[in-house]
Motif scaffolding. Structure first.
Motif, PDB file in Angstrom:
ATOM      1  N   HIS A  14      43.756  74.685 -50.543  1.00  0.00           N
ATOM      2  CA  HIS A  14      42.542  73.975 -50.947  1.00  0.00           C
ATOM      3  C   HIS A  14      41.546  73.925 -49.783  1.00  0.00           C
ATOM      4  CE1 HIS A  14      40.125  71.438 -53.512  1.00  0.00           C
ATOM      5  NE2 HIS A  14      40.039  70.544 -52.546  1.00  0.00           N
ATOM      6  N   PHE A  42      39.921  77.219 -49.533  1.00  0.00           N
ATOM      7  CA  PHE A  42      38.989  77.360 -50.651  1.00  0.00           C
ATOM      8  C   PHE A  42      37.680  76.631 -50.348  1.00  0.00           C
ATOM      9  CE2 PHE A  42      37.357  76.085 -54.843  1.00  0.00           C
ATOM     10  CZ  PHE A  42      37.365  77.299 -55.514  1.00  0.00           C
ATOM     11  N   HIS A  99      39.259  74.691 -58.315  1.00  0.00           N
ATOM     12  CA  HIS A  99      40.550  74.965 -57.672  1.00  0.00           C
ATOM     13  C   HIS A  99      41.587  73.922 -58.092  1.00  0.00           C
ATOM     14  CE1 HIS A  99      43.511  74.682 -54.317  1.00  0.00           C
ATOM     15  NE2 HIS A  99      43.600  75.961 -54.630  1.00  0.00           N
TER      16      HIS A  99
END
Length: 158
Positions: free
Chosen positions: A111, A114, A28
């Protein structure tokens, strides 16, 4: 429990999990044109007024020898800046620039989402048990390290 039979398999799984996690997180972070250490600095500085190199080293996973280079590369990208400390003329404060703050604000919630996908198949009880086991392991390793080095136990190192 036989420590010679437990050690290799548990250690292997711990290291494999650590490596897999770093690779997953990096997948990511690389979309932001950053490395994991660079992003670690950005999220550590996010929502702060900046930090000294010493404080950044304590709060991140970056070794002291690597920190200066990571900060330099972030400066080159225009994401952080160094300013003189108002209280200690010998030290510098590292702060996010407006561009760095923008990267933090845009990317950090995404993030976190994720990373949280890792735990989608875990029950709340599973997460509590995993965290408790990892804290116990960390406490044991820290105590043994401190005993070996003769250093006092550091309760903030948890």
């Amino acid at each position: 429990m036989n420590s010679t039979s437990t050690f290799p398999s548990v250690l292997r799984e711990l290291l494999r999990t650590h490596q897999a996690f770093l690779a997953y997180a990096a997948s990511h972070v690389c979309t932001l044109d950053l490395t994991l250490p660079q992003y670690d600095i950005i999220i550590t500085l996010g929502d702060s007024n900046g930090m000294t190199f010493k404080k950044l080293g304590e709060k991140t996973l970056i070794t002291k020898g690597t920190l200066t280079g990571v900060i330099g590369r972030l400066e080159d990208k225009g994401l952080v800046q160094r300013v003189a400390s108002e209280t200690d003329g010998r030290s510098q404060i590292v702060k996010l620039t407006a561009a760095g703050e923008d990267v933090y604000q845009r990317s950090f919630p995404e993030h976190l989402s994720f990373i949280n996908r890792i735990f989608d198949d875990y029950s709340p009880e599973d997460i509590v048990n995993l965290e408790d086991s990892l804290k116990r392991l960390h406490k044991t390793v820290t105590a043994l390290r401190n005993n070996e080095s003769g250093m006092p136990s550091d309760e903030t190192d948890q």
